[in-house]
Design an enzyme around this catalytic site. Sequence first.
Site, PDB file in Angstrom:
ATOM      1  N   CYS A   1       0.848  -1.296   0.103  1.00 12.93           N
ATOM      2  CA  CYS A   1       0.446   0.209  -0.191  1.00 12.93           C
ATOM      3  C   CYS A   1       0.955   0.986   0.133  1.00 12.93           C
ATOM      4  CB  CYS A   1      -0.797  -0.056   1.276  1.00 12.93           C
ATOM      5  SG  CYS A   1      -2.182   1.355   0.971  1.00 12.93           S
TER       6      CYS A   1
ATOM      7  N   HIS B   1      -3.767  -6.079   0.638  1.00  9.58           N
ATOM      8  CA  HIS B   1      -3.567  -5.992   2.481  1.00  9.58           C
ATOM      9  C   HIS B   1      -2.911  -7.613   2.786  1.00  9.58           C
ATOM     10  CE1 HIS B   1      -2.245  -1.820   3.970  1.00  9.58           C
ATOM     11  NE2 HIS B   1      -3.398  -1.440   2.981  1.00  9.58           N
TER      12      HIS B   1
ATOM     13  N   GLU C   1      -0.692  -8.597   5.158  1.00 14.29           N
ATOM     14  CA  GLU C   1      -0.977  -8.994   6.241  1.00 14.29           C
ATOM     15  C   GLU C   1      -2.686  -8.867   7.222  1.00 14.29           C
ATOM     16  OE1 GLU C   1      -0.446  -5.974   4.550  1.00 14.29           O
ATOM     17  OE2 GLU C   1      -1.378  -4.516   5.887  1.00 14.29           O
TER      18      GLU C   1
END
Lengths: 84, 234
Positions: free
Chosen positions: B88, B205, B207
């Site tokens: 990002c 993302h 994660e």
Amino acid sequence: MKFKANVKVMLKPSVLDPQGATLERALKSMGYDNVGSVRVGKLIELVLESENIGEAEKAANEWADRLLANHNMEHYSLTLEPLP
Amino acid sequence: MSVKTAVVVFPGSNCDQDNVRSWKAISGLDAQLVWHKEASLPNYDLVIIPGGFAFGDYLRCGAIARFSPVMSEIVRLAKRGNLVLGICNGFQILTEAGLLPGALNHNKNLKYLCLDVFLRVENAQTAFTGDYSKGQVIKIPISHGCGGFSLKGSELKTLNDRDRVVFRYCAPDGSVSAEDAPNGSLDNVAGIINEGGNVLGMMPHPERLAEKELGGLDGRPLFTSILRTLKGGS
């Protein structure tokens, strides 16, 4: 000497400008049918100290190249004026 | 081999802890938070530049962060072949720093987009994606205002010719058309890798979807792939 630099940063014509397109639609919806293309950019005003206008231009160009504009999607133009 | 991992923190980063958490939980290894003022880094095997709003995204996303002292060290490590992952805002910073080509412009609808999107894994032979399979469709969240990838046509061709587009926005069935890229990204690009294959940038993302408590595991293989690469010493 002090100078004022105006750095105008615009998206390149080939890059989609969602803000410009939105303004264009807004103006049309307000009834201004004669509106053409609208592009949105940034105006950065900065004051700098230099020996002469040539040096001031060199510095402002360097700053624009390194930080103020991203050459992948933007171009810039620069004007300078001496300050009293 | 002991693996050393850094997660970089800029003023305005906000996914740093998420990445530390994911990396620790998945790899069982440690990760250090590194402040952006650090002008000298040990030879971290993996550097993660997390999402967030470094320097408030002023001027352009990543434009100011790119000049933080830590960046010259990240460039050094990247040139050395160590792994660098930008997620990002981290991706935006990597393009501003010139480690990856292109730029990320405002989403085409001007909205901040926070939603799950489908991605097609285009290259499963990178150091970051070996545990995916080519053509696999995964669901990963995006959360950004400037995710529209932009690049000169000739350079886009180079990326495609060299299989350097790693992830593309797609429909749930894996088909790709322009409307599947909610941000207006050129050629549906969601993630790219550098020529050397050791610097990956992606807008989504992983994660945020890497442990089952988070509601999905589609991001997990990214971290297991990296671990496998680093343990394999390649």
